[in-house]
Scaffold this motif. Structure first.
Motif, PDB file in Angstrom:
ATOM      1  N   ASP A 160       0.781  -1.317   0.096  1.00 26.00           N
ATOM      2  CA  ASP A 160      -0.106  -0.045  -0.019  1.00 26.00           C
ATOM      3  C   ASP A 160       0.842   0.986   0.075  1.00 26.00           C
ATOM      4  N   PRO A 161       0.946   1.967  -0.964  1.00 25.59           N
ATOM      5  CA  PRO A 161       1.859   3.011  -1.235  1.00 25.59           C
ATOM      6  C   PRO A 161       1.538   4.328  -0.230  1.00 25.59           C
ATOM      7  N   LEU A 162       0.500   3.993   0.567  1.00 27.30           N
ATOM      8  CA  LEU A 162       0.040   5.337   1.386  1.00 27.30           C
ATOM      9  C   LEU A 162       0.708   5.030   2.812  1.00 27.30           C
ATOM     10  N   THR A 163       0.560   3.642   3.255  1.00 24.07           N
ATOM     11  CA  THR A 163       1.117   3.222   4.404  1.00 24.07           C
ATOM     12  C   THR A 163       2.495   2.778   4.378  1.00 24.07           C
ATOM     13  N   ASN A 164       2.731   1.989   3.343  1.00 18.63           N
ATOM     14  CA  ASN A 164       4.551   1.391   3.093  1.00 18.63           C
ATOM     15  C   ASN A 164       5.095   2.535   2.361  1.00 18.63           C
ATOM     16  N   ARG A 165       5.744   3.613   3.096  1.00 23.27           N
ATOM     17  CA  ARG A 165       6.520   4.560   2.295  1.00 23.27           C
ATOM     18  C   ARG A 165       7.926   4.022   2.458  1.00 23.27           C
ATOM     19  N   PRO A 166       8.692   3.974   1.327  1.00 19.32           N
ATOM     20  CA  PRO A 166      10.125   3.635   1.309  1.00 19.32           C
ATOM     21  C   PRO A 166      10.892   4.576   2.350  1.00 19.32           C
ATOM     22  N   HIS A 191      13.540   6.308   1.856  1.00 18.79           N
ATOM     23  CA  HIS A 191      14.239   7.624   1.499  1.00 18.79           C
ATOM     24  C   HIS A 191      13.194   8.650   1.531  1.00 18.79           C
ATOM     25  N   TYR A 192      12.019   8.398   2.039  1.00 15.37           N
ATOM     26  CA  TYR A 192      10.822   9.778   2.057  1.00 15.37           C
ATOM     27  C   TYR A 192      10.812  10.101   3.382  1.00 15.37           C
TER      28      TYR A 192
END
Length: 81
Positions: A72-78, A80-81
């Motif tokens: 989930d791109p909203l909760t699982n941020r890489p 480097h952000y």
């Protein structure tokens, strides 16, 4: 035609024949080397094809859906952000 011209013609003809024989010997050696190289590459390609088939079978046999979490791109941020 004089005797000297005849000898010269035979000498040049003999030299040409010798040159052709040397070239044929060189080409025979080159063809043999290329044939050996092609045979080695054919064996390598056959081996690589067998390895690829084995890998495809492993991938097909494994169940990749287990153990992979949904992303989930909203909760699982890489990081480097």
């Amino acid at each position: 035609m004089t005797k000297q011209q005849n000898i010269d013609d035979q000498g040049s003809l003999s030299a040409l024949i010798e040159d052709l024989q040397v070239r044929i010997a060189f080409l025979d050696e080159l063809v043999e080397q290329l044939n050996n190289q092609v045979a080695l590459q054919n064996a390598e390609i056959t081996d690589l094809k067998k390895q690829m088939q084995l890998l495809y079978r492993r991938v097909d046999a494994s169940d990749l859906s287990e153990g992979i979490a949904e992303f989930d791109p909203l909760t699982n941020r890489p990081p480097h952000y």
